[in-house]
Design a protein around this motif. Structure first.
Motif, PDB file in Angstrom:
ATOM      1  N   GLN A 124      13.304  -2.211-102.801  1.00 11.59           N
ATOM      2  CA  GLN A 124      12.214  -2.166-101.833  1.00 11.59           C
ATOM      3  C   GLN A 124      12.112  -3.489-101.055  1.00 11.59           C
ATOM      4  O   GLN A 124      11.903  -3.496 -99.834  1.00 11.59           O
ATOM      5  CB  GLN A 124      10.879  -1.869-102.545  1.00 11.59           C
ATOM      6  N   GLU A 125      12.276  -4.590-101.753  1.00  8.34           N
ATOM      7  CA  GLU A 125      12.225  -5.889-101.087  1.00  8.34           C
ATOM      8  C   GLU A 125      13.375  -6.046-100.092  1.00  8.34           C
ATOM      9  O   GLU A 125      13.205  -6.621 -99.012  1.00  8.34           O
ATOM     10  CB  GLU A 125      12.260  -7.009-102.128  1.00  8.34           C
ATOM     11  N   THR A 127      14.852  -3.670 -98.391  1.00  6.98           N
ATOM     12  CA  THR A 127      14.533  -2.874 -97.205  1.00  6.98           C
ATOM     13  C   THR A 127      13.520  -3.587 -96.324  1.00  6.98           C
ATOM     14  O   THR A 127      13.613  -3.549 -95.087  1.00  6.98           O
ATOM     15  CB  THR A 127      13.992  -1.495 -97.620  1.00  6.98           C
ATOM     16  N   HIS A 128      12.558  -4.246 -96.952  1.00  3.97           N
ATOM     17  CA  HIS A 128      11.548  -4.988 -96.183  1.00  3.97           C
ATOM     18  C   HIS A 128      12.166  -6.198 -95.475  1.00  3.97           C
ATOM     19  O   HIS A 128      11.837  -6.471 -94.308  1.00  3.97           O
ATOM     20  CB  HIS A 128      10.422  -5.445 -97.119  1.00  3.97           C
ATOM     21  N   PRO A 131      15.684  -4.290 -92.690  1.00  2.14           N
ATOM     22  CA  PRO A 131      15.497  -2.834 -92.585  1.00  2.14           C
ATOM     23  C   PRO A 131      16.779  -2.045 -92.332  1.00  2.14           C
ATOM     24  O   PRO A 131      16.848  -0.850 -92.660  1.00  2.14           O
ATOM     25  CB  PRO A 131      14.527  -2.702 -91.400  1.00  2.14           C
TER      26      PRO A 131
END
Length: 402
Positions: A124-125, A127-128, A131
């Motif tokens: 998740q990190e 992707t943040h 992107p």
């Protein structure tokens, strides 16, 4: 004519860093630098990705690990001092499979051994942070940066000249002869004499060592690193360097995305055998270079050992969709039309007669000469401490303080 006190052969970043270190240490000495091309940084220095490496991959305790760690800091400090653009953007090592996650943990342990700060990044990190990049996780290496090594080399050359150094460009060395009192360096147009010689010849390191009748157990094999660049409208696709997790059984790091200091983004390199040490065209071939490889037993051994990966590299070099597949593994939005031409580089890889790749720095010497036989990546990052190291080796070997 009175001989020069010291002569350095090679106008890449390692040779010029060495010349600068020696001239700074001995300001009254008559020091000459000879470069075969008409400009500095014409080969390996001027054809790399511009990355200031942190030293993630290198064996703890090796010269490569030590030089890289110190060189990263020294390179950025040099850029600050002389107002040369650089950026400490950081690097993400992205794992896309479970086995790569395991390899990532091994890299994390190596970073700890090499005293390099890294940060674990979950899916998740990741992707943040980026992107357009996908993966199961990543390691963030904040210390990694980007710069223009050609600018750095030219500035070092200016400093060397300002301190009293002398430079001869466009002078290809054809013969070396060492006597009890001096070394004679012959080029295509003239001859110079020097008390001591330091050779930083890169792609020609083995040939100049042989000119000095040094019994070497290696040969330089040229590997082409082919790059693409992304179109201008995709220049914001990443803000950090994006590297795959390397396969430890393969000799090179894999294809990566690199933001350049001029705003472009490059994709690459691959690693294919070159047939011309200094020819950058896709079909460049040099009979002497090919013949030297053919008669060197280490060439056939290393090619056999890495036959499968070598064939894959060659296929992907010819077939752009194969190259693209390696990038889409972690950046799936890229397409064939995004891969625009970009100049290749050629890496000088020392290989022993047994077919082993020489991964660390390799030196040779005679009573009046010191040779850099293998200066592997990240030699550009490490150039400042390498130059200081060679200065100190020369002082000891030649008894310069005496």
């Amino acid at each position: 004519m009175k001989p020069h006190d010291l002569t350095i052969i090679g106008g890449g970043i390692v040779g010029i860093s060495t010349a600068l270190a020696l001239q700074t240490r001995f300001p009254e000495a008559k020091i000459l630098l000879i470069e075969k091309e008409h400009r500095f940084a014409a080969h390996q220095t001027g054809h790399n990705s511009g990355v200031i490496h942190a030293g993630v991959y290198y064996a703890p305790g090796s010269l490569k690990a030590d030089f890289c760690r110190r060189g990263s800091q020294a390179t950025m400090a040099f850029c600050k001092e002389h107002h040369i653009p650089f950026k400490q953007c950081g690097k993400l090592l992205v794992a896309t499979t479970p086995i790569e996650l395991e390899r990532m943990q091994a890299l994390k342990q190596r970073c700890a051994q090499n005293q390099i700060q890294v940060v674990d990044v979950n899916q998740q990190e990741l992707t943040h942070m980026e992107p357009h990049i996908q993966g199961l996780g990543a390691l963030l290496v904040p210390a990694t940066g980007i710069c223009d090594f050609i600018q750095i080399t030219r500035k070092m050359a200016d400093l060397f000249l300002a301190k009293g150094g002398r430079v001869q460009t466009g002078q290809s060395v054809t013969h070396l002869n060492e006597t009890r009192d001096q070394v004679t360096v012959s080029t295509r147009t003239h001859t110079v004499s020097t008390r001591y010689l330091v050779v930083c010849a890169g792609l020609m390191a083995d040939r100049l060592a042989k000119m000095m009748h040094i019994d070497i157990d290696f040969s330089i094999l040229p590997f082409r690193g082919e790059y693409f660049q992304l179109p201008a409208h995709r220049s914001d696709i990443v803000s950090r360097l994006i590297y795959p997790i390397p396969d430890p059984d393969l000799p090179f790091l894999g294809v990566h995305l690199t933001p350049m200091i001029d705003g472009r983004i490059t994709v690459g390199p691959n690693a294919v055998l070159g047939f011309d040490r200094e020819g950058y065209g896709r079909f460049s071939a040099n009979f002497t270079d090919i013949a030297d490889m053919a008669v060197f037993p280490g060439f056939w051994k290393v090619m056999t050992r890495h036959l499968v990966s070598g064939i894959k590299e060659q296929v992907d070099s010819i077939w752009k969709p194969g190259y693209l597949t390696r990038i889409r593994k972690y950046c799936p939005s890229l397409t064939n039309t995004d891969l625009l031409p970009y100049p290749p580089g050629i890496r000088a890889q020392a290989v022993t007669r047994n077919g082993d790749l020489v991964h660390d720095f390799l030196f040779a010497k005679t009573p009046r000469s010191l040779h850099v036989c293998n200066a592997p990546s990240p030699a550009a990052t490490s150039a400042i401490p390498i130059g200081q190291y060679l200065r100190d080796r020369a002082i000891d070997l030649f008894n310069l303080n005496g």
